[in-house]
Design an enzyme around this catalytic site. Structure first.
Site, PDB file in Angstrom:
ATOM      1  N   GLU A 170      -7.208   3.483  -6.957  1.00 29.38           N
ATOM      2  CA  GLU A 170      -8.097   3.327  -5.808  1.00 29.38           C
ATOM      3  C   GLU A 170      -9.550   3.498  -6.232  1.00 29.38           C
ATOM      4  OE1 GLU A 170      -8.853   1.912  -3.337  1.00 29.38           O
ATOM      5  OE2 GLU A 170      -8.071   2.893  -1.551  1.00 29.38           O
TER       6      GLU A 170
ATOM      7  N   MET B  33      -0.956  13.627   2.823  1.00 29.38           N
ATOM      8  CA  MET B  33      -1.595  14.617   3.697  1.00 29.38           C
ATOM      9  C   MET B  33      -3.076  14.296   3.889  1.00 29.38           C
ATOM     10  SD  MET B  33       0.575  16.824   4.862  1.00 29.38           S
ATOM     11  CE  MET B  33      -0.449  18.216   5.377  1.00 29.38           C
ATOM     12  N   VAL B  34      -3.693  13.724   2.858  1.00 26.30           N
ATOM     13  CA  VAL B  34      -5.115  13.373   2.951  1.00 26.30           C
ATOM     14  C   VAL B  34      -5.319  12.249   3.964  1.00 26.30           C
ATOM     15  CG1 VAL B  34      -7.140  12.585   1.651  1.00 26.30           C
ATOM     16  CG2 VAL B  34      -5.524  14.150   0.590  1.00 26.30           C
ATOM     17  N   ASN B  35      -4.410  11.254   3.947  1.00 26.81           N
ATOM     18  CA  ASN B  35      -4.457  10.216   4.983  1.00 26.81           C
ATOM     19  C   ASN B  35      -4.296  10.824   6.367  1.00 26.81           C
ATOM     20  OD1 ASN B  35      -2.468   8.203   2.814  1.00 26.81           O
ATOM     21  ND2 ASN B  35      -4.623   7.826   3.247  1.00 26.81           N
TER      22      ASN B  35
ATOM     23  N   ARG C  89       0.866  -1.187   0.000  1.00 26.32           N
ATOM     24  CA  ARG C  89       0.000   0.000   0.000  1.00 26.32           C
ATOM     25  C   ARG C  89       0.898   1.230   0.000  1.00 26.32           C
ATOM     26  NH1 ARG C  89      -4.213   2.111   4.699  1.00 26.32           N
ATOM     27  NH2 ARG C  89      -5.000   3.895   3.497  1.00 26.32           N
ATOM     28  N   HIS C  90       0.530   2.239  -0.754  1.00 26.43           N
ATOM     29  CA  HIS C  90       1.321   3.470  -0.845  1.00 26.43           C
ATOM     30  C   HIS C  90       1.591   4.072   0.536  1.00 26.43           C
ATOM     31  CE1 HIS C  90      -1.998   6.169   0.184  1.00 26.43           C
ATOM     32  NE2 HIS C  90      -2.765   5.367  -0.546  1.00 26.43           N
ATOM     33  N   GLY C  91       2.617   4.910   0.598  1.00 24.23           N
ATOM     34  CA  GLY C  91       2.940   5.609   1.841  1.00 24.23           C
ATOM     35  C   GLY C  91       1.917   6.687   2.180  1.00 24.23           C
TER      36      GLY C  91
END
Length: 203
Positions: free
Chosen positions: A86, A13-15, A8-10
């Site tokens: 996604e 900022m949204v996460n 899964r991507h790192g």
């Protein structure tokens, strides 16, 4: 059997802001996200790969690039695969999760994928995400039946693909734990039998 290295991507900022981070949100990694992806690359440094596949979204491409930079083996060219994007979340893209708890589809989105009505928020259905994700898996198995393949993608699509490969019923998949940002999960599969080798390991 094909050995799938799912990443899964790192972090973005949204996460970090705990907002919906779907296929229509295209943000870069945070510095912490880049560093975590590099650590994952160090973990995989001695592994050779027959194929590298990534979602076209920036956060996935940057994660793949960070991993590849740490590999000691000469890797094949990275393939950009649209079907690894996604889940498109329509009206919810980039919105704070806390602001949508009263929406009629909120409970279904998080707990009842078989009941989630994507059209209500102009989003993609879970069924559509899983179909395109499994198309990638079947193509990889056919092309690299004994290969080692690195796939960088996203939380929801990986949740549904991995759990489907492991035989979890569709309606139960949202109850499974989502893999963490910049984590590695490894499965061996021949299309009919799948073994879990590593689950949600951080670099």
């Amino acid at each position: 059997m094909t050995t799938f290295y799912f990443v899964r991507h790192g972090e973005t900022m949204v996460n970090q802001a705990q907002c919906f981070n779907g296929g229509g949100t295209n943000t870069a990694l945070t510095e912490d996200g880049k560093a975590a992806a590099e650590r994952l690359g160090t973990l995989l440094a001695e592994q050779s790969f027959d194929a590298l596949l990534t979602s076209p979204l920036t956060r996935a491409v940057e994660t793949m690039d960070a991993i590849v930079a740490q590999l000691n083996q000469s890797p094949p060219p990275t393939m950009i695969v649209d079907n690894l994007k996604e889940m498109a979340l329509g009206d919810w893209e980039g919105q704070p999760g806390a602001s949508l708890t009263q929406h009629p589809q909120y409970e279904n989105y998080f707990h009842h994928p078989e009941l989630f009505d994507a059209k209500q928020i102009h989003a993609e259905s879970y069924q559509a995400v899983l179909k395109r994700g499994m198309t990638v898996i079947k193509t990889v198995q056919k092309t690299y039946p004994d290969g080692d393949v690195l796939i960088v993608a996203h939380g929801i699509i990986l949740l549904f693909v991995i759990n489907t490969m492991l035989g979890i019923p569709f309606a139960k998949i949202r109850a499974q734990k989502m893999v963490a940002n910049a984590s590695l999960s490894v499965l061996k599969s021949n299309g009919t039998h799948t073994e879990e080798i590593i689950w949600n390991k951080m670099g």
